[in-house]
Motif scaffolding. Sequence first.
Motif, PDB file in Angstrom:
ATOM      1  N   HIS A   1       0.812  -1.215   0.000  1.00  0.00           N
ATOM      2  CA  HIS A   1       0.000   0.000   0.000  1.00  0.00           C
ATOM      3  C   HIS A   1       0.847   1.267   0.000  1.00  0.00           C
ATOM      4  N   ALA A   2       2.163   1.106   0.103  1.00  0.00           N
ATOM      5  CA  ALA A   2       3.082   2.242  -0.055  1.00  0.00           C
ATOM      6  C   ALA A   2       3.399   2.488  -1.523  1.00  0.00           C
ATOM      7  N   LEU A   3       2.877   1.644  -2.410  1.00  0.00           N
ATOM      8  CA  LEU A   3       3.051   1.746  -3.867  1.00  0.00           C
ATOM      9  C   LEU A   3       4.498   1.505  -4.290  1.00  0.00           C
ATOM     10  N   LEU A   4       5.366   2.474  -4.042  1.00  0.00           N
ATOM     11  CA  LEU A   4       6.769   2.343  -4.449  1.00  0.00           C
ATOM     12  C   LEU A   4       7.634   3.026  -3.393  1.00  0.00           C
ATOM     13  N   PRO A   5       8.078   2.278  -2.369  1.00  0.00           N
ATOM     14  CA  PRO A   5       8.940   2.877  -1.343  1.00  0.00           C
ATOM     15  C   PRO A   5      10.103   3.643  -1.964  1.00  0.00           C
ATOM     16  N   ARG A   6      10.518   4.697  -1.316  1.00  0.00           N
ATOM     17  CA  ARG A   6      11.462   5.637  -1.927  1.00  0.00           C
ATOM     18  C   ARG A   6      12.787   5.002  -2.296  1.00  0.00           C
ATOM     19  N   ASP A   7      13.237   4.014  -1.545  1.00  0.00           N
ATOM     20  CA  ASP A   7      14.527   3.407  -1.877  1.00  0.00           C
ATOM     21  C   ASP A   7      14.449   2.500  -3.101  1.00  0.00           C
ATOM     22  N   LEU A   8      13.239   2.274  -3.614  1.00  0.00           N
ATOM     23  CA  LEU A   8      13.074   1.448  -4.812  1.00  0.00           C
ATOM     24  C   LEU A   8      12.848   2.293  -6.071  1.00  0.00           C
ATOM     25  N   HIS A   9      12.790   3.611  -5.928  1.00  0.00           N
ATOM     26  CA  HIS A   9      12.530   4.466  -7.084  1.00  0.00           C
ATOM     27  C   HIS A   9      13.569   4.245  -8.180  1.00  0.00           C
ATOM     28  N   TRP A  10      14.839   4.272  -7.795  1.00  0.00           N
ATOM     29  CA  TRP A  10      15.878   4.168  -8.818  1.00  0.00           C
ATOM     30  C   TRP A  10      15.944   2.766  -9.415  1.00  0.00           C
ATOM     31  N   GLN A  11      15.591   1.752  -8.610  1.00  0.00           N
ATOM     32  CA  GLN A  11      15.625   0.386  -9.133  1.00  0.00           C
ATOM     33  C   GLN A  11      14.553   0.181 -10.206  1.00  0.00           C
TER      34      GLN A  11
ATOM     35  N   ALA B   1       0.924   4.944 -14.651  1.00  0.00           N
ATOM     36  CA  ALA B   1       0.773   6.303 -14.130  1.00  0.00           C
ATOM     37  C   ALA B   1       2.065   7.105 -14.266  1.00  0.00           C
ATOM     38  N   LEU B   2       3.197   6.461 -13.982  1.00  0.00           N
ATOM     39  CA  LEU B   2       4.471   7.179 -14.002  1.00  0.00           C
ATOM     40  C   LEU B   2       4.915   7.543 -15.415  1.00  0.00           C
ATOM     41  N   VAL B   3       4.718   6.650 -16.374  1.00  0.00           N
ATOM     42  CA  VAL B   3       5.167   6.976 -17.729  1.00  0.00           C
ATOM     43  C   VAL B   3       4.246   7.990 -18.385  1.00  0.00           C
ATOM     44  N   ALA B   4       2.957   7.989 -17.978  1.00  0.00           N
ATOM     45  CA  ALA B   4       2.028   8.973 -18.527  1.00  0.00           C
ATOM     46  C   ALA B   4       2.235  10.338 -17.885  1.00  0.00           C
TER      47      ALA B   4
ATOM     48  N   TRP C   1      17.462   7.847 -14.508  1.00  0.00           N
ATOM     49  CA  TRP C   1      16.886   6.683 -15.183  1.00  0.00           C
ATOM     50  C   TRP C   1      15.536   7.021 -15.794  1.00  0.00           C
ATOM     51  N   PHE C   2      14.671   7.675 -15.005  1.00  0.00           N
ATOM     52  CA  PHE C   2      13.331   7.971 -15.499  1.00  0.00           C
ATOM     53  C   PHE C   2      13.340   9.002 -16.623  1.00  0.00           C
ATOM     54  N   ASP C   3      14.275   9.944 -16.609  1.00  0.00           N
ATOM     55  CA  ASP C   3      14.359  10.906 -17.717  1.00  0.00           C
ATOM     56  C   ASP C   3      14.581  10.187 -19.038  1.00  0.00           C
ATOM     57  N   GLU C   4      15.408   9.161 -19.010  1.00  0.00           N
ATOM     58  CA  GLU C   4      15.652   8.381 -20.230  1.00  0.00           C
ATOM     59  C   GLU C   4      14.401   7.609 -20.644  1.00  0.00           C
ATOM     60  N   VAL C   5      13.678   7.100 -19.661  1.00  0.00           N
ATOM     61  CA  VAL C   5      12.434   6.372 -19.961  1.00  0.00           C
ATOM     62  C   VAL C   5      11.401   7.327 -20.538  1.00  0.00           C
ATOM     63  N   TRP C   6      11.233   8.478 -19.897  1.00  0.00           N
ATOM     64  CA  TRP C   6      10.231   9.440 -20.353  1.00  0.00           C
ATOM     65  C   TRP C   6      10.551   9.967 -21.755  1.00  0.00           C
ATOM     66  N   SER C   7      11.812   9.985 -22.108  1.00  0.00           N
ATOM     67  CA  SER C   7      12.186  10.542 -23.408  1.00  0.00           C
ATOM     68  C   SER C   7      11.582   9.738 -24.554  1.00  0.00           C
ATOM     69  N   VAL C   8      11.382   8.438 -24.356  1.00  0.00           N
ATOM     70  CA  VAL C   8      10.823   7.634 -25.453  1.00  0.00           C
ATOM     71  C   VAL C   8       9.307   7.818 -25.576  1.00  0.00           C
ATOM     72  N   PHE C   9       8.706   8.446 -24.580  1.00  0.00           N
ATOM     73  CA  PHE C   9       7.289   8.738 -24.643  1.00  0.00           C
ATOM     74  C   PHE C   9       7.011  10.161 -25.137  1.00  0.00           C
TER      75      PHE C   9
END
Length: 256
Positions: A147-157, A211-214, A244-252
């Motif tokens: 229910h924490a969705l994505l704990p902060r230490d897992l964001h980069w993973q 949700a994150l990629v959108a 990491w996410f900037d690279e992912v978002w770039s393809v969208f």
Amino acid sequence: MYRSLNDPADETANVALSLLQDRLETTFKSLWDQRKLSRRPVFALEHGLSTLERARLQRDLRAAVRQPRYRPGRHWLAWIVYAAELAYHDDGVEYWRRFDTHMPGCSPSLRTALRDWFETFASSFGGYRPVGRWAQSYPIISWPHCHALLPRDLHWQLGRTLYEFRYELPQQARSSPAMLGRFIARMNRGGSSRFENLLEQEMLVGLLVQALVARDAAAIDTLHPAAIKRLLADIGADAMAAAWFDEVWSVFAPRH
């Protein structure tokens, strides 16, 4: 904004928590009413509380448990929100030790009560139910962590994992959340045990990644706008996760 016992109105912690209980019931019921047809689950981290309100929640709960006759079941929604918040900030340190440190004087029986309250949340508000081997092995602690969705230490993973197959992701993101989550788990090439546990939650991961990629805070059928906004802000504040996410978002990004 709900008031704590430190407010000028001099309300007690019990009164403040009772007001919050009512507010959370309204919030979660509204979310579930919007998602019943799609059967998409509700998460405790979708509470919609501000940073200040989250801090007051902890203070009020700490004040309440010091009362000899306090009955935590009266404020069970506040407790599951607090448990999910603690899991969101988890840094790999043993969860219950951190729980006891932040909530001194709390009865050990509260752990079992939390599991029962999360079960009630799932039944009453369409709350997410943990699945998989990890959830079976840890039937209490799996609830707040999911229910924490994505704990902060897992964001980069998660960001690193998505980066590795980012060019396939736009097409996969159009599939159902469960199928997307299954694809991500299959494509993952390693991570911490906590990250592996997360990937067992295919529906959760699929909803989260969609949700994150959108980056669409208006997509309330996926996640509460405030939860999306918070996750994006915390990812942006972590240099490694943001890279990491900037690279992912770039393809969208729209192509002209």
